[in-house]
Motif scaffolding. Structure first.
Motif, PDB file in Angstrom:
ATOM      1  N   ARG A   1       0.783  -1.089   0.056  1.00  0.00           N
ATOM      2  CA  ARG A   1      -0.265  -0.041  -0.029  1.00  0.00           C
ATOM      3  C   ARG A   1       0.754   1.357  -0.028  1.00  0.00           C
ATOM      4  NH1 ARG A   1      -4.153   1.383   4.994  1.00  0.00           N
ATOM      5  NH2 ARG A   1      -4.566   3.341   4.173  1.00  0.00           N
ATOM      6  N   MET A   2       0.620   2.073  -0.929  1.00  0.00           N
ATOM      7  CA  MET A   2       1.448   3.318  -1.134  1.00  0.00           C
ATOM      8  C   MET A   2       0.727   4.495  -0.594  1.00  0.00           C
ATOM      9  SD  MET A   2       4.472   2.325  -2.378  1.00  0.00           S
ATOM     10  CE  MET A   2       5.163   3.745  -2.681  1.00  0.00           C
ATOM     11  N   ILE A   3       1.390   5.293   0.181  1.00  0.00           N
ATOM     12  CA  ILE A   3       0.731   6.607   0.372  1.00  0.00           C
ATOM     13  C   ILE A   3       0.941   7.565  -0.570  1.00  0.00           C
ATOM     14  CG2 ILE A   3       1.110   8.734   1.891  1.00  0.00           C
ATOM     15  CD1 ILE A   3       2.218   6.871   4.391  1.00  0.00           C
ATOM     16  N   ASP A   4       1.968   7.453  -1.293  1.00  0.00           N
ATOM     17  CA  ASP A   4       2.183   8.331  -2.802  1.00  0.00           C
ATOM     18  C   ASP A   4       2.352   7.352  -3.837  1.00  0.00           C
ATOM     19  OD1 ASP A   4       2.849  10.851  -1.127  1.00  0.00           O
ATOM     20  OD2 ASP A   4       4.343   9.651  -0.308  1.00  0.00           O
ATOM     21  N   GLU A   5       1.365   7.520  -4.552  1.00  0.00           N
ATOM     22  CA  GLU A   5       1.543   6.811  -5.986  1.00  0.00           C
ATOM     23  C   GLU A   5       2.169   7.430  -7.226  1.00  0.00           C
ATOM     24  OE1 GLU A   5      -1.838   4.457  -7.128  1.00  0.00           O
ATOM     25  OE2 GLU A   5      -2.246   3.716  -5.083  1.00  0.00           O
ATOM     26  N   THR A   6       2.604   8.635  -6.962  1.00  0.00           N
ATOM     27  CA  THR A   6       3.639   9.581  -7.598  1.00  0.00           C
ATOM     28  C   THR A   6       4.372   9.898  -6.700  1.00  0.00           C
ATOM     29  OG1 THR A   6       1.970  11.325  -7.694  1.00  0.00           O
ATOM     30  CG2 THR A   6       1.739   9.799  -9.366  1.00  0.00           C
ATOM     31  N   PRO A   7       5.699  10.434  -7.305  1.00  0.00           N
ATOM     32  CA  PRO A   7       6.633  10.923  -6.712  1.00  0.00           C
ATOM     33  C   PRO A   7       6.306  12.260  -6.054  1.00  0.00           C
ATOM     34  CG  PRO A   7       7.631   9.850  -8.359  1.00  0.00           C
ATOM     35  CD  PRO A   7       6.070   9.873  -8.450  1.00  0.00           C
ATOM     36  N   ARG A   8       6.929  12.792  -5.050  1.00  0.00           N
ATOM     37  CA  ARG A   8       6.803  14.210  -4.804  1.00  0.00           C
ATOM     38  C   ARG A   8       8.121  14.766  -4.353  1.00  0.00           C
ATOM     39  NH1 ARG A   8       4.464  14.336   1.361  1.00  0.00           N
ATOM     40  NH2 ARG A   8       4.460  11.995   1.798  1.00  0.00           N
ATOM     41  N   TYR A   9       8.161  15.900  -4.285  1.00  0.00           N
ATOM     42  CA  TYR A   9       9.561  16.500  -3.973  1.00  0.00           C
ATOM     43  C   TYR A   9       9.756  16.441  -2.261  1.00  0.00           C
ATOM     44  CZ  TYR A   9      12.703  20.493  -2.629  1.00  0.00           C
ATOM     45  OH  TYR A   9      13.713  21.132  -2.379  1.00  0.00           O
ATOM     46  N   GLY A  10      11.101  16.285  -2.197  1.00  0.00           N
ATOM     47  CA  GLY A  10      11.620  15.970  -0.971  1.00  0.00           C
ATOM     48  C   GLY A  10      12.852  16.875  -0.629  1.00  0.00           C
ATOM     49  N   ALA A  11      13.315  17.105   0.497  1.00  0.00           N
ATOM     50  CA  ALA A  11      14.467  17.718   0.902  1.00  0.00           C
ATOM     51  C   ALA A  11      15.661  17.271  -0.015  1.00  0.00           C
ATOM     52  CB  ALA A  11      14.815  17.650   2.495  1.00  0.00           C
ATOM     53  N   GLY A  12      16.350  18.550  -0.275  1.00  0.00           N
ATOM     54  CA  GLY A  12      17.605  18.117  -0.937  1.00  0.00           C
ATOM     55  C   GLY A  12      17.393  17.976  -2.390  1.00  0.00           C
TER      56      GLY A  12
ATOM     57  N   ALA B   1      15.114  15.721  -3.608  1.00  0.00           N
ATOM     58  CA  ALA B   1      15.284  14.124  -3.857  1.00  0.00           C
ATOM     59  C   ALA B   1      13.878  14.150  -4.446  1.00  0.00           C
ATOM     60  CB  ALA B   1      15.358  13.655  -2.754  1.00  0.00           C
ATOM     61  N   LYS B   2      13.409  13.136  -5.116  1.00  0.00           N
ATOM     62  CA  LYS B   2      11.888  12.602  -5.601  1.00  0.00           C
ATOM     63  C   LYS B   2      11.930  11.455  -4.451  1.00  0.00           C
ATOM     64  CE  LYS B   2      11.351  11.693  -9.987  1.00  0.00           C
ATOM     65  NZ  LYS B   2      11.672  11.664 -11.483  1.00  0.00           N
ATOM     66  N   ILE B   3      10.653  11.603  -3.791  1.00  0.00           N
ATOM     67  CA  ILE B   3      10.404  10.648  -2.730  1.00  0.00           C
ATOM     68  C   ILE B   3       8.957  10.122  -2.778  1.00  0.00           C
ATOM     69  CG2 ILE B   3      12.070  11.798  -1.041  1.00  0.00           C
ATOM     70  CD1 ILE B   3       9.519  12.989   0.424  1.00  0.00           C
ATOM     71  N   ALA B   4       8.797   8.781  -2.313  1.00  0.00           N
ATOM     72  CA  ALA B   4       7.549   8.373  -1.942  1.00  0.00           C
ATOM     73  C   ALA B   4       7.387   7.437  -0.875  1.00  0.00           C
ATOM     74  CB  ALA B   4       6.941   7.681  -3.233  1.00  0.00           C
ATOM     75  N   PHE B   5       6.121   7.449  -0.162  1.00  0.00           N
ATOM     76  CA  PHE B   5       6.209   6.648   1.246  1.00  0.00           C
ATOM     77  C   PHE B   5       5.527   5.538   0.926  1.00  0.00           C
ATOM     78  CE2 PHE B   5       7.512  10.777   2.832  1.00  0.00           C
ATOM     79  CZ  PHE B   5       8.249  10.429   3.558  1.00  0.00           C
ATOM     80  N   CYS B   6       5.684   4.472   1.496  1.00  0.00           N
ATOM     81  CA  CYS B   6       4.779   3.343   1.701  1.00  0.00           C
ATOM     82  C   CYS B   6       4.398   3.127   3.013  1.00  0.00           C
ATOM     83  CB  CYS B   6       5.790   2.137   1.721  1.00  0.00           C
ATOM     84  SG  CYS B   6       6.920   1.941   0.208  1.00  0.00           S
ATOM     85  N   HIS B   7       2.903   2.800   3.110  1.00  0.00           N
ATOM     86  CA  HIS B   7       2.166   2.815   3.904  1.00  0.00           C
ATOM     87  C   HIS B   7       2.686   1.841   5.188  1.00  0.00           C
ATOM     88  CE1 HIS B   7      -1.212   2.671   6.989  1.00  0.00           C
ATOM     89  NE2 HIS B   7      -1.653   4.160   6.257  1.00  0.00           N
ATOM     90  N   PRO B   8       2.971   2.311   6.403  1.00  0.00           N
ATOM     91  CA  PRO B   8       3.387   1.186   7.506  1.00  0.00           C
ATOM     92  C   PRO B   8       2.576  -0.037   7.733  1.00  0.00           C
ATOM     93  CG  PRO B   8       3.092   3.555   8.488  1.00  0.00           C
ATOM     94  CD  PRO B   8       2.571   3.296   7.046  1.00  0.00           C
ATOM     95  N   LYS B   9       1.290   0.353   7.407  1.00  0.00           N
ATOM     96  CA  LYS B   9       0.647  -1.218   7.494  1.00  0.00           C
ATOM     97  C   LYS B   9       0.750  -2.289   6.205  1.00  0.00           C
ATOM     98  CE  LYS B   9      -3.617   0.572   9.727  1.00  0.00           C
ATOM     99  NZ  LYS B   9      -5.021   1.041   9.537  1.00  0.00           N
ATOM    100  N   SER B  10       1.440  -2.091   5.412  1.00  0.00           N
ATOM    101  CA  SER B  10       2.140  -2.808   4.361  1.00  0.00           C
ATOM    102  C   SER B  10       3.493  -3.141   4.706  1.00  0.00           C
ATOM    103  CB  SER B  10       2.252  -2.186   3.040  1.00  0.00           C
ATOM    104  OG  SER B  10       0.579  -2.035   2.473  1.00  0.00           O
ATOM    105  N   THR B  11       4.133  -2.563   5.840  1.00  0.00           N
ATOM    106  CA  THR B  11       5.829  -2.858   5.905  1.00  0.00           C
ATOM    107  C   THR B  11       6.031  -3.198   7.226  1.00  0.00           C
ATOM    108  OG1 THR B  11       5.894  -0.330   6.365  1.00  0.00           O
ATOM    109  CG2 THR B  11       6.211  -1.035   3.962  1.00  0.00           C
ATOM    110  N   GLY B  12       5.238  -3.987   7.889  1.00  0.00           N
ATOM    111  CA  GLY B  12       5.208  -4.136   9.215  1.00  0.00           C
ATOM    112  C   GLY B  12       5.407  -3.131  10.289  1.00  0.00           C
ATOM    113  N   GLY B  13       4.670  -2.102  10.072  1.00  0.00           N
ATOM    114  CA  GLY B  13       4.722  -0.948  11.017  1.00  0.00           C
ATOM    115  C   GLY B  13       5.687  -0.129  10.816  1.00  0.00           C
ATOM    116  N   VAL B  14       6.563   0.062   9.933  1.00  0.00           N
ATOM    117  CA  VAL B  14       7.776   0.848   9.488  1.00  0.00           C
ATOM    118  C   VAL B  14       7.302   1.818   8.354  1.00  0.00           C
ATOM    119  CG1 VAL B  14      10.149   1.330   8.857  1.00  0.00           C
ATOM    120  CG2 VAL B  14       9.432  -0.835  10.447  1.00  0.00           C
ATOM    121  N   LEU B  15       7.450   3.250   8.727  1.00  0.00           N
ATOM    122  CA  LEU B  15       7.098   4.001   7.512  1.00  0.00           C
ATOM    123  C   LEU B  15       8.327   3.991   6.562  1.00  0.00           C
ATOM    124  CD1 LEU B  15       5.397   6.302   6.204  1.00  0.00           C
ATOM    125  CD2 LEU B  15       6.376   7.865   7.685  1.00  0.00           C
ATOM    126  N   VAL B  16       8.102   3.592   5.526  1.00  0.00           N
ATOM    127  CA  VAL B  16       9.274   3.497   4.537  1.00  0.00           C
ATOM    128  C   VAL B  16       9.160   4.494   3.290  1.00  0.00           C
ATOM    129  CG1 VAL B  16      10.171   1.988   2.724  1.00  0.00           C
ATOM    130  CG2 VAL B  16       9.607   1.012   4.865  1.00  0.00           C
TER     131      VAL B  16
END
Length: 132
Positions: free
Chosen positions: A99-110, A112-127
């Motif tokens: 499960r993705m929080i971001d299905e398209t990349p967004r701007y990050g610091a520095g 970077a292009k970033i996208a977050f995976c939902h913690p419910k899909s990754t064993g409780g870790v925000l990836v």
């Protein structure tokens, strides 16, 4: 898909106060701060060899970092993995049922292009997936 740990994001109430520990005690050196308006956060990066520590300070009470601190207190908020092609990495994660929080990349610091995976899909870790 993953090249390395890009950085570990640590939510703090105050970057200035946190730097007392990270610079003063651990001897790391901040490369400066940046405000990422889109995410309502001020960040400071501290290189640690081939990766970085990212200090995250909320700039608004409704920011994800402020909500994280209100719920969990200060501490590790996410782990970011470096990828070569973030669009491809997002599609790969989705194809594997993540499960993705971001299905398209967004701007990050520095820049970077970033996208977050939902913690419910990754064993409780925000990836975070990060392309620089």
């Amino acid at each position: 898909m993953v090249k390395k740990i890009d950085h570990i994001g640590i939510a703090v109430n105050s970057i200035e106060q946190a730097l007392d520990f990270y610079e003063g005690v651990l001897g790391l050196k901040s490369t400066g701060t940046e405000v990422v308006e889109e995410q309502k956060v001020k960040v400071a990066f501290l290189p640690t060899g081939d990766s970085e520590v990212e200090l995250l300070e909320a700039t608004s009470e409704d920011s994800p970092v402020a909500k994280y601190i209100a719920k969990n207190g200060e501490g590790i908020q996410h782990i970011a993995y470096r990828v070569d092609d973030i669009e491809k990495a997002i599609e790969e994660m989705k194809s594997r049922g993540m499960r993705m929080i971001d299905e398209t990349p967004r701007y990050g610091a520095g820049g970077a292009k970033i996208a977050f995976c939902h913690p419910k899909s990754t064993g409780g870790v925000l990836v975070e997936l990060c392309q620089r």
